[in-house]
Write a protein that holds these residues in place. Structure first.
Motif, short mmCIF file in Angstrom:
data_model
loop_
_atom_site.label_atom_id
_atom_site.label_comp_id
_atom_site.label_asym_id
_atom_site.label_seq_id
_atom_site.Cartn_x
_atom_site.Cartn_y
_atom_site.Cartn_z
N ILE A 38 -45.76 -112.60 -50.37
CA ILE A 38 -45.37 -111.22 -50.61
C ILE A 38 -43.86 -111.15 -50.48
O ILE A 38 -43.27 -111.75 -49.59
CB ILE A 38 -46.06 -110.23 -49.63
CG1 ILE A 38 -45.76 -108.78 -50.03
CG2 ILE A 38 -45.68 -110.50 -48.18
CD1 ILE A 38 -46.62 -107.75 -49.31
N SER A 39 -43.22 -110.43 -51.42
CA SER A 39 -41.76 -110.44 -51.47
C SER A 39 -41.21 -109.06 -51.81
O SER A 39 -41.78 -108.32 -52.61
CB SER A 39 -41.27 -111.45 -52.52
OG SER A 39 -39.87 -111.46 -52.58
N GLY A 40 -40.09 -108.75 -51.20
CA GLY A 40 -39.36 -107.52 -51.49
C GLY A 40 -37.98 -107.62 -50.87
O GLY A 40 -37.55 -108.67 -50.41
N ALA A 41 -37.27 -106.52 -50.88
CA ALA A 41 -35.99 -106.34 -50.17
C ALA A 41 -34.78 -106.69 -51.00
O ALA A 41 -34.51 -107.86 -51.26
CB ALA A 41 -35.95 -107.08 -48.85
N GLY A 42 -34.04 -105.64 -51.38
CA GLY A 42 -32.69 -105.81 -51.85
C GLY A 42 -31.75 -105.82 -50.65
O GLY A 42 -32.17 -106.06 -49.51
N SER A 43 -30.49 -105.51 -50.90
CA SER A 43 -29.48 -105.61 -49.84
C SER A 43 -29.35 -104.35 -49.00
O SER A 43 -28.66 -104.37 -47.98
CB SER A 43 -28.12 -105.94 -50.47
OG SER A 43 -28.15 -107.19 -51.09
N ALA A 44 -30.00 -103.25 -49.41
CA ALA A 44 -29.81 -101.99 -48.69
C ALA A 44 -30.90 -101.70 -47.66
O ALA A 44 -30.63 -101.04 -46.65
CB ALA A 44 -29.74 -100.83 -49.69
N TRP A 45 -32.13 -102.18 -47.88
CA TRP A 45 -33.26 -101.80 -47.03
C TRP A 45 -34.01 -103.02 -46.49
O TRP A 45 -35.18 -102.92 -46.14
CB TRP A 45 -34.23 -100.91 -47.80
CG TRP A 45 -33.64 -99.60 -48.21
CD1 TRP A 45 -33.05 -99.28 -49.40
CD2 TRP A 45 -33.56 -98.42 -47.41
NE1 TRP A 45 -32.61 -97.99 -49.40
CE2 TRP A 45 -32.90 -97.42 -48.19
CE3 TRP A 45 -33.96 -98.09 -46.11
CZ2 TRP A 45 -32.66 -96.13 -47.71
CZ3 TRP A 45 -33.72 -96.81 -45.63
CH2 TRP A 45 -33.08 -95.84 -46.43
N PHE A 46 -33.35 -104.16 -46.37
CA PHE A 46 -34.05 -105.37 -45.94
C PHE A 46 -34.61 -105.22 -44.53
O PHE A 46 -35.61 -105.86 -44.18
CB PHE A 46 -33.16 -106.60 -46.04
CG PHE A 46 -31.92 -106.57 -45.19
CD1 PHE A 46 -31.97 -106.93 -43.85
CD2 PHE A 46 -30.70 -106.20 -45.73
CE1 PHE A 46 -30.84 -106.90 -43.06
CE2 PHE A 46 -29.55 -106.18 -44.94
CZ PHE A 46 -29.61 -106.52 -43.61
#
Length: 421
Positions: free
Chosen positions: A244-252
Motif C-alpha cells: 500500500i502506497s501514498g504520501a506526497g511531500s505535504a501530508w506524509f
C-alpha cells in the motif's frame, strides 16, 4: 541492458559550470577547487548545500523508521540518479517515478526498484518497461484505475511472457486519477484477474489533491479498507508482500500515522513517496513542515526539522532607476508557479562572506532571463553583486538545470548532481 559502467560526463555548455573542462565528469569536480564566492562558477547557478542535504536525508529516513514504513522518494523532483543513489544508500526502499522514460533513466544509473506512481499507457511505454522486467534484479510497479488500461497491459505483457505487478489507484471525487467508488474498484480488480500477465499487488493513493486533514484521513481509511477487502477476497497475487502506497511531500505524516496501523493478516509493505524533502524549500513545503513539526509527535522529537537546501544565485545586472534592480535570473532558472523566488543572501565579490539580503528586497516579476527586484532608493547595491534566492516548489526549479552544484559551508564546490529530465 546494463547500468552505466562509468560516471556520466557533464555538459560543459550547461548553465552554472564556468570554464568547465571538456573531459571532466562529476567525480572530478572536487579536484577543480571551485568556489562560488570567488566567481569560479558561471551565474545564474542552482546549488544544494551539502550539510543540509545530508541532514534532510537522515531526518526523513529516521521519520519513516519510527513508523516502520518504507521510503520510496519521488524522483521526479530532482531526476538526478546521483541523488537517487544517496537516498538508496541512506535506507530508501526504492525510487518513485512518473513515466517510463524516467524509469529507464534511473535503471541505466543502477536503480533496481521503482514504483511508477502513474498509469502505464501506450505501447512504446510498455515496451520500455518490458525490456527492464527481463532483468530479474529489477522490481517495478505501476498503477491502474480502469478496466481498459488493465486489459491493454494484460494483453501486452502476456504476449511478452512477463508478469506486471500493478496497484489499483483510488482517487477522490473531483480529484486527479483513481477509481472513485466501490463499483469501479471491483471492475478494475475483475479485469486484472482475467490476465495472467498482471499481478494485483495492492492499493495506491495520492492524497495531495485534498486540502483538509479530515478529508485526507477519511480517504486514507478508504484505501486501507479497500486493501483489507482485496486481501480477504484472495485478490492479491503478487509473489511477495502486498503493498500500500501514498504520501506526497505535504501530508506524509498523516499517511504514516494512518497506514502504519494497517493489518491485513498477511505480509505488507507500506511505501511512502515524499520527494521534495531532500531540498525542501521556503514556500509551500515550509508551510507543510511547520504543520508537521507542530502536530506530529515523532517530528517534534526530531528538531531541527527539514532545512531548505536549494538556492539559485544570480548577478545584479542593471540598476536602471531608483528602487529597482534587474537580476539575471528568470523563468528559465527558477520556479515561479508557487511564489516568486525570495532574496536570501547578498555578496559583493571580494567581501569576507555573504550577509542577509535586506528584508524589503523582493521580486515583483520575472521574465525568461530577467527578474525585477524592488529595492530601496538609497540601498547599497551594485551591478555585479551576487544574490542568493530561496525558492518555492523545488520540482520546477530542478527541471531547469542539467546539473546542480553541491557546495560546502564555505561555498566550495564539492560535487555536481547531473539531472535527466
Amino acid at each position: 541492458m546494463t547500468p552505466s559502467s562509468s560516471p556520466a560526463p557533464l555538459d560543459p555548455n550547461g548553465k552554472g559550470l564556468g570554464a568547465f573542462p571538456e573531459s571532466c565528469d562529476a567525480a572530478g569536480v572536487a579536484g577543480l577547487q571551485w568556489n562560488l564566492l570567488r566567481e569560479d562558477v558561471s551565474l545564474p547557478v542552482a546549488v544544494l548545500y551539502e550539510s543540509r542535504v545530508q541532514h534532510n536525508l537522515q531526518w526523513m529516513q529516521r521519520f519513516m523508521e519510527a513508523y516502520k514504513v518504507k521510503l520510496a522518494p519521488h524522483g521526479k523532483t530532482t531526476m538526478s540518479p546521483a541523488l537517487f543513489q544517496r537516498q538508496i544508500d541512506g535506507g530508501a526502499w526504492g525510487i518513485t517515478l512518473a513515466t517510463a522514460p524516467q524509469t529507464l533513466a534511473a535503471y541505466r544509473h543502477g536503480i533496481r526498484r521503482v514504483l511508477m506512481a502513474n498509469q502505464l499507457v501506450g505501447r512504446a511505454n510498455m515496451a520500455i518497461i518490458a525490456r527492464l522486467l527481463r532483468d530479474p534484479s529489477f522490481t517495478y510497479f505501476c498503477i491502474v484505475d480502469s478496466p481498459a488500461n488493465a486489459a491493454q497491459l494484460g494483453a501486452y505483457f502476456g504476449e511478452q511472457g512477463l508478469v506486471l505487478p500493478v496497484l489499483i489507484e483510488l482517487g477522490p471525487a473531483g480529484g486527479r486519477t483513481g477509481v472513485r467508488d466501490e463499483a469501479q474498484l471491483q471492475a478494475v480488480a475483475d479485469e486484472i484477474a482475467r490476465w495472467p500477465g498482471l499481478a494485483l499487488a495492492g492499493i495506491e493513493v495520492y492524497e495531495g489533491v485534498l486540502q483538509e486533514e479530515s478529508a485526507i484521513r477519511a480517504f486514507l481509511r478508504r484505501a486501507t479498507g479497500a486493501l483489507g477487502e482485496l486481501a480477504a477476497a484472495g485478490r492479491l497475487r503478487r509473489n511477495g508482500p502486498a503493498l500500500i502506497s501514498g504520501a506526497g511531500s505535504a501530508w506524509f505524516d498523516v499517511v504514516a500515522e494512518e497506514f502504519s496501523q494497517v493489518d491485513i493478516g498477511a505480509p505488507l509493505e507500506i511505501v511512502l513517496r515524499p520527494g521534495c524533502y531532500l531540498s525542501h524549500d521556503v514556500g509551500i513545503y515550509r508551510s507543510a513542515a511547520e504543520r508537521i513539526n507542530a502536530n506530529n509527535p515523532v517530528a517534534r522529537g526530531m528538531e531541527p526539522g527539514l532545512q531548505p537546501a536549494l538556492q539559485v544565485w544570480a548577478y545584479v545586472q542593471s540598476l536602471p532607476e531608483p528602487g529597482r534592480a534587474i537580476v539575471a535570473l528568470g523563468k528559465r532558472d527558477a520556479a515561479f508557479d508557487a511564489g516568486l523566488p525570495t532574496p536570501a543572501l547578498r555578496y559583493r565579490p571580494g567581501a569576507q562572506a555573504p550577509d542577509a539580503a535586506p528584508a524589503h528586497w523582493k521580486l515583483t516579476a520575472m521574465m525568461d532571463q530577467h527578474a525585477f527586484m524592488q529595492i530601496g532608493a538609497d540601498d547599497d547595491i551594485q551591478v555585479g553583486d551576487m544574490i542568493a534566492f530561496d525558492i518555492s516548489h523545488p520540482c520546477l526549479t530542478f527541471d531547469k538545470w542539467r546539473q546542480v552544484l553541491l557546495v560546502d559551508e564555505h561555498y566550495g564546490v564539492i560535487d555536481v548532481a547531473a539531472t535527466f529530465f
